[in-house]
Design a protein around this motif. Structure first.
Motif, PDB file in Angstrom:
ATOM      1  N   PRO A  85       4.617  -2.706   2.713  1.00 50.36           N
ATOM      2  CA  PRO A  85       4.514  -4.002   2.027  1.00 50.36           C
ATOM      3  C   PRO A  85       3.659  -5.021   2.784  1.00 50.36           C
ATOM      4  O   PRO A  85       3.470  -4.926   4.001  1.00 50.36           O
ATOM      5  CB  PRO A  85       5.969  -4.457   1.944  1.00 50.36           C
ATOM      6  N   HIS A  86       3.152  -6.010   2.038  1.00 50.83           N
ATOM      7  CA  HIS A  86       2.430  -7.138   2.616  1.00 50.83           C
ATOM      8  C   HIS A  86       2.704  -8.359   1.736  1.00 50.83           C
ATOM      9  O   HIS A  86       3.231  -8.237   0.625  1.00 50.83           O
ATOM     10  CB  HIS A  86       0.931  -6.845   2.709  1.00 50.83           C
ATOM     11  N   ASP A  87       2.338  -9.544   2.225  1.00 54.68           N
ATOM     12  CA  ASP A  87       2.625 -10.772   1.477  1.00 54.68           C
ATOM     13  C   ASP A  87       1.433 -11.288   0.687  1.00 54.68           C
ATOM     14  O   ASP A  87       1.468 -12.394   0.133  1.00 54.68           O
ATOM     15  CB  ASP A  87       3.151 -11.865   2.414  1.00 54.68           C
ATOM     16  N   GLY A  88       0.362 -10.513   0.645  1.00 52.25           N
ATOM     17  CA  GLY A  88      -0.806 -10.899  -0.130  1.00 52.25           C
ATOM     18  C   GLY A  88      -1.884 -11.599   0.671  1.00 52.25           C
ATOM     19  O   GLY A  88      -3.025 -11.721   0.209  1.00 52.25           O
ATOM     20  N   THR A  89      -1.559 -12.049   1.892  1.00 52.87           N
ATOM     21  CA  THR A  89      -2.573 -12.707   2.712  1.00 52.87           C
ATOM     22  C   THR A  89      -3.473 -11.651   3.355  1.00 52.87           C
ATOM     23  O   THR A  89      -3.093 -10.483   3.479  1.00 52.87           O
ATOM     24  CB  THR A  89      -1.927 -13.560   3.809  1.00 52.87           C
ATOM     25  N   ARG A  90      -4.629 -12.079   3.781  1.00 52.95           N
ATOM     26  CA  ARG A  90      -5.615 -11.138   4.329  1.00 52.95           C
ATOM     27  C   ARG A  90      -5.078 -10.411   5.562  1.00 52.95           C
ATOM     28  O   ARG A  90      -5.179  -9.177   5.664  1.00 52.95           O
ATOM     29  CB  ARG A  90      -6.895 -11.890   4.672  1.00 52.95           C
ATOM     30  N   ASP A  91      -4.527 -11.176   6.518  1.00 54.50           N
ATOM     31  CA  ASP A  91      -4.024 -10.558   7.750  1.00 54.50           C
ATOM     32  C   ASP A  91      -2.892  -9.579   7.460  1.00 54.50           C
ATOM     33  O   ASP A  91      -2.820  -8.488   8.049  1.00 54.50           O
ATOM     34  CB  ASP A  91      -3.538 -11.641   8.713  1.00 54.50           C
TER      35      ASP A  91
ATOM     36  N   SER B 259      -2.473   4.841   9.506  1.00 52.44           N
ATOM     37  CA  SER B 259      -1.974   5.525  10.701  1.00 52.44           C
ATOM     38  C   SER B 259      -0.891   6.541  10.328  1.00 52.44           C
ATOM     39  O   SER B 259      -0.879   7.667  10.837  1.00 52.44           O
ATOM     40  CB  SER B 259      -1.411   4.496  11.680  1.00 52.44           C
ATOM     41  N   HIS B 260       0.012   6.139   9.434  1.00 47.22           N
ATOM     42  CA  HIS B 260       1.067   7.058   8.985  1.00 47.22           C
ATOM     43  C   HIS B 260       0.463   8.300   8.346  1.00 47.22           C
ATOM     44  O   HIS B 260       0.873   9.425   8.648  1.00 47.22           O
ATOM     45  CB  HIS B 260       1.981   6.349   7.981  1.00 47.22           C
ATOM     46  N   ASP B 261      -0.521   8.103   7.490  1.00 48.04           N
ATOM     47  CA  ASP B 261      -1.130   9.230   6.775  1.00 48.04           C
ATOM     48  C   ASP B 261      -1.849  10.161   7.741  1.00 48.04           C
ATOM     49  O   ASP B 261      -1.745  11.388   7.627  1.00 48.04           O
ATOM     50  CB  ASP B 261      -2.107   8.705   5.725  1.00 48.04           C
TER      51      ASP B 261
ATOM     52  N   ALA C  65      -0.859  -4.062   6.974  1.00 46.63           N
ATOM     53  CA  ALA C  65      -0.151  -3.064   6.168  1.00 46.63           C
ATOM     54  C   ALA C  65      -1.030  -1.850   5.919  1.00 46.63           C
ATOM     55  O   ALA C  65      -0.559  -0.705   5.977  1.00 46.63           O
ATOM     56  CB  ALA C  65       0.294  -3.679   4.842  1.00 46.63           C
ATOM     57  N   TYR C  66      -2.307  -2.090   5.655  1.00 46.32           N
ATOM     58  CA  TYR C  66      -3.230  -0.971   5.419  1.00 46.32           C
ATOM     59  C   TYR C  66      -3.372  -0.123   6.679  1.00 46.32           C
ATOM     60  O   TYR C  66      -3.392   1.113   6.606  1.00 46.32           O
ATOM     61  CB  TYR C  66      -4.596  -1.487   4.978  1.00 46.32           C
TER      62      TYR C  66
ATOM     63  N   PHE D 214       0.864  -1.168   0.000  1.00 46.56           N
ATOM     64  CA  PHE D 214       0.000   0.000   0.000  1.00 46.56           C
ATOM     65  C   PHE D 214       0.911   1.231   0.000  1.00 46.56           C
ATOM     66  O   PHE D 214       2.014   1.202   0.551  1.00 46.56           O
ATOM     67  CB  PHE D 214      -0.908   0.031   1.222  1.00 46.56           C
ATOM     68  N   THR D 215       0.434   2.315  -0.613  1.00 44.83           N
ATOM     69  CA  THR D 215       1.237   3.525  -0.731  1.00 44.83           C
ATOM     70  C   THR D 215       0.437   4.734  -0.266  1.00 44.83           C
ATOM     71  O   THR D 215      -0.712   4.917  -0.685  1.00 44.83           O
ATOM     72  CB  THR D 215       1.692   3.752  -2.188  1.00 44.83           C
ATOM     73  N   THR D 216       1.026   5.562   0.604  1.00 41.61           N
ATOM     74  CA  THR D 216       0.385   6.795   1.041  1.00 41.61           C
ATOM     75  C   THR D 216       0.706   7.909   0.051  1.00 41.61           C
ATOM     76  O   THR D 216       1.581   7.763  -0.800  1.00 41.61           O
ATOM     77  CB  THR D 216       0.867   7.183   2.452  1.00 41.61           C
TER      78      THR D 216
END
Length: 298
Positions: free
Chosen positions: A22-28, A39-41, A33-34, A13-15
């Motif tokens: 980054p994430h590994d594609g799994t739901r968790d 939170s960063h944004d 990552a989202y 995901f990108t802000t």
């Protein structure tokens, strides 16, 4: 503005400020990552709005900076839009030699038969690949140069501080942006880059000196105002009468003038000291608060 934009790709995901989570594609992993990106944004925007003292507009949020006051004329704006890095000056005869070599090559190509031309085309593609790799290596080596790294760190840090500073006009922001472009150019004129950097830093030194001088002047004005506000007021009393009567009249005059307890208490204590035989305190109070024998307030 309260909404948050988070860009999504297959593995991160990108802000809006370009930071990737980054994430590994799994739901968790995607949810975590989202959440980090969101939170960063949120915290980034809150910090910016605190600095500005107001909410960001949608345009400012996506642009990554405020709209700075435009202080350039139209011609200067157009020139800045067209700015390209200043390249190193070629040798005196380089252009003449290049033109001749090109004409020789064109002549030789025109004489080739079909198979020779196909081979020549392949060799040209190989040469372009080699040149492209060399170009990439040259750019990478340029950006690793310690002087270049130091200059870009300084300029990019300054640009970041300007993006959300409403006191900065557009010309200052563009001056820094153009200096960054010049320093990033691997075949740019280094003398021009150094001159642009020095111009930016000198301007910052002058600006900071002016801000410091303005702060010192403001502090001096405040101190002067406070000093004048706390200075004892002068009142008129009959300085020809007895010291005891002068002390009584001084207390009454200061009370009528609306001076605070601190001043009245000093005169009261001086009068008490006079009763005990010490006239020095009251004499000092009379000199501080009352006009002289031959003086008036006018």
């Amino acid at each position: 503005m309260s909404s948050t934009y988070i860009g999504e790709s297959d593995f991160h995901f990108t802000t809006v400020d370009g930071k990737q989570f980054p994430h590994d594609g799994t739901r968790d992993s995607k949810e975590a990552a989202y959440a980090r990106a969101e939170s960063h944004d949120i915290h980034r925007r809150a910090a910016i709005e605190k600095k500005l003292g107001r909410s960001l507009t949608e345009d400012e949020y996506f642009a990554g900076q405020i709209k700075h006051l435009e202080d350039r004329d139209w011609m200067t704006q157009e020139r800045d839009k067209q700015f390209q890095p200043v390249r190193k000056e070629p040798g005196r005869y380089d252009k003449m030699k290049a033109d001749i070599l090109k004409r020789i090559e064109e002549r030789d190509v025109a004489k080739m038969d079909n198979l020779e031309r196909q081979l020549w085309d392949i060799e040209q593609m190989e040469q372009r690949d080699v040149e492209q790799i060399a170009e990439q290596n040259s750019k990478a080596a340029h950006l690793k140069n310690p002087r270049v790294k130091a200059a870009l760190k300084e300029l990019n840090g300054l640009l970041d501080s300007m993006k959300w500073d409403e006191s900065r006009p557009a010309s200052e922001v563009v001056r820094v942006q153009n200096a960054i472009i010049q320093w990033e150019c691997h075949d740019g004129d280094t003398a021009v880059a150094e001159t642009m950097l020095r111009g930016v830093l000198d301007h910052e030194d002058q600006r900071n000196a002016a801000l410091d001088a303005a702060k010192r002047e403001q502090i001096a004005q405040i101190e002067s105002t406070l000093a004048s506000a706390s200075a004892p007021a002068k009142v008129e009393i009959n300085r020809q009468q007895s010291l005891k009567d002068q002390g009584h009249d001084l207390y009454e005059a200061l009370s009528d003038a609306g001076l605070g307890f601190k001043h009245l208490d000093r005169v009261f204590n001086a009068n008490q000291a006079l009763e005990a035989g010490d006239s020095s305190q009251l004499e000092a109070m009379l000199d501080a608060y009352a006009v002289g024998d031959n003086q008036t307030l006018e």
